[in-house]
Design a protein around this motif. Structure first.
Motif, mmCIF file in Angstrom:
data_model
loop_
_atom_site.group_PDB
_atom_site.id
_atom_site.type_symbol
_atom_site.label_atom_id
_atom_site.label_comp_id
_atom_site.label_asym_id
_atom_site.label_seq_id
_atom_site.Cartn_x
_atom_site.Cartn_y
_atom_site.Cartn_z
ATOM 1 N N LEU A 25 0.795 -1.216 0.000
ATOM 2 C CA LEU A 25 0.000 0.000 0.000
ATOM 3 C C LEU A 25 0.838 1.282 0.000
ATOM 4 O O LEU A 25 0.285 2.375 -0.102
ATOM 5 C CB LEU A 25 -0.963 -0.006 1.193
ATOM 6 N N ASP A 75 -2.509 9.033 6.409
ATOM 7 C CA ASP A 75 -1.486 9.792 5.700
ATOM 8 C C ASP A 75 -0.635 10.679 6.600
ATOM 9 O O ASP A 75 0.566 10.825 6.372
ATOM 10 C CB ASP A 75 -2.092 10.599 4.553
ATOM 11 N N ARG A 96 -5.676 3.777 6.501
ATOM 12 C CA ARG A 96 -6.636 4.588 5.755
ATOM 13 C C ARG A 96 -5.835 5.572 4.911
ATOM 14 O O ARG A 96 -4.613 5.592 4.994
ATOM 15 C CB ARG A 96 -7.625 5.294 6.683
ATOM 16 N N ARG A 98 -5.293 5.414 1.732
ATOM 17 C CA ARG A 98 -4.411 4.566 0.942
ATOM 18 C C ARG A 98 -3.948 5.210 -0.354
ATOM 19 O O ARG A 98 -2.849 4.924 -0.812
ATOM 20 C CB ARG A 98 -5.027 3.191 0.718
ATOM 21 N N GLY A 102 -0.024 5.685 -0.952
ATOM 22 C CA GLY A 102 0.537 5.024 -2.137
ATOM 23 C C GLY A 102 1.481 5.897 -2.941
ATOM 24 O O GLY A 102 2.218 5.399 -3.788
ATOM 25 N N SER A 113 -7.716 -1.718 4.239
ATOM 26 C CA SER A 113 -7.970 -0.335 4.632
ATOM 27 C C SER A 113 -9.384 -0.189 5.185
ATOM 28 O O SER A 113 -10.272 -0.989 4.893
ATOM 29 C CB SER A 113 -7.753 0.610 3.453
#
Length: 154
Positions: A25, A75, A96, A98, A102, A113
Motif C-alpha cells: 500500500l 497519511d 486509511r 491509501r 501510495g 484499509s
C-alpha cells in the motif's frame, strides 16, 4: 535489495516466511531494515509516537491483532514516518488514506484499509518480541519485504 524469492533460495532455514497475504500500500514496494515493534489493538497513539522519532531505515512491525475495524495509520502518520527516516511499516491490521500513502516514499504492507479512525489512548507495548501468523518478529533482526511477501531473520 535482493528479491525475497532469491534471498529465500540462498538462506532458506535462516529465514521465516510470513504466510499472511499483506497488500502493498506504500509508494515503495521493496524495503528492508532492522525491526522495531509495536503491539496495539485499534489504538494508534503508541505507533504515532514511535514513528515520530528519528530512524535510520528501520521497519516498524505493528501487531494490531489482525483487526480491520479501524485504521492504525493514515497519511499524517505515514508522513511522520517518511520525515523521520523509516524504511517502512508492516501492519497486522488496516490503514486509511491509501491513495495518499501510495504516493509516499515509504514501504507499507497492511491487511487492508478502513476509513474509520482508531482510538488514541496509548495502550500497547513497544519493542517487545511480537508473534503473528506463526512468525516471530524480534527487534533488531532484519525484515525483507517485496511484491512476493515478507521474510524475517530467525
Amino acid at each position: 535489495m535482493l528479491l525475497t524469492a532469491d534471498l529465500y533460495d540462498q538462506r532458506g532455514d535462516e529465514l521465516q516466511s510470513v504466510p499472511l497475504q499483506f497488500q502493498n500500500l506504500g509508494g515503495t514496494l521493496r524495503f528492508s531494515g532492522p525491526i522495531r515493534t509495536v503491539t496495539c489493538f485499534e489504538d494508534n497513539a503508541r505507533l504515532k509516537s514511535v514513528l515520530s522519532s528519528p530512524a535510520a531505515g528501520e521497519v516498524l512491525v505493528i501487531d494490531g491483532g489482525g483487526s480491520l475495524n479501524s485504521a492504525l495509520m493514515g497519511d499524517m502518520i505515514a508522513e511522520l514516518a517518511v520525515k523521520n527516516g523509516w524504511a517502512g511499516v508492516v501492519i497486522n491490521g488496516a490503514i486509511r488514506d491509501r491513495v495518499a500513502i501510495g504516493t509516499m516514499p515509504l514501504g507499507v504492507k497492511a491487511l487492508g484499509s478502513n476509513p474509520r479512525k482508531s482510538t488514541k489512548t496509548g495502550s500497547g507495548v513497544t519493542d517487545a518480541v511480537v508473534e503473528f501468523a506463526g512468525v516471530t518478529f524480534t527487534p533488531g533482526r532484519t525484515i525483507y519485504c517485496d511484491e512476493d511477501g515478507i521474510l524475517v531473520e530467525r
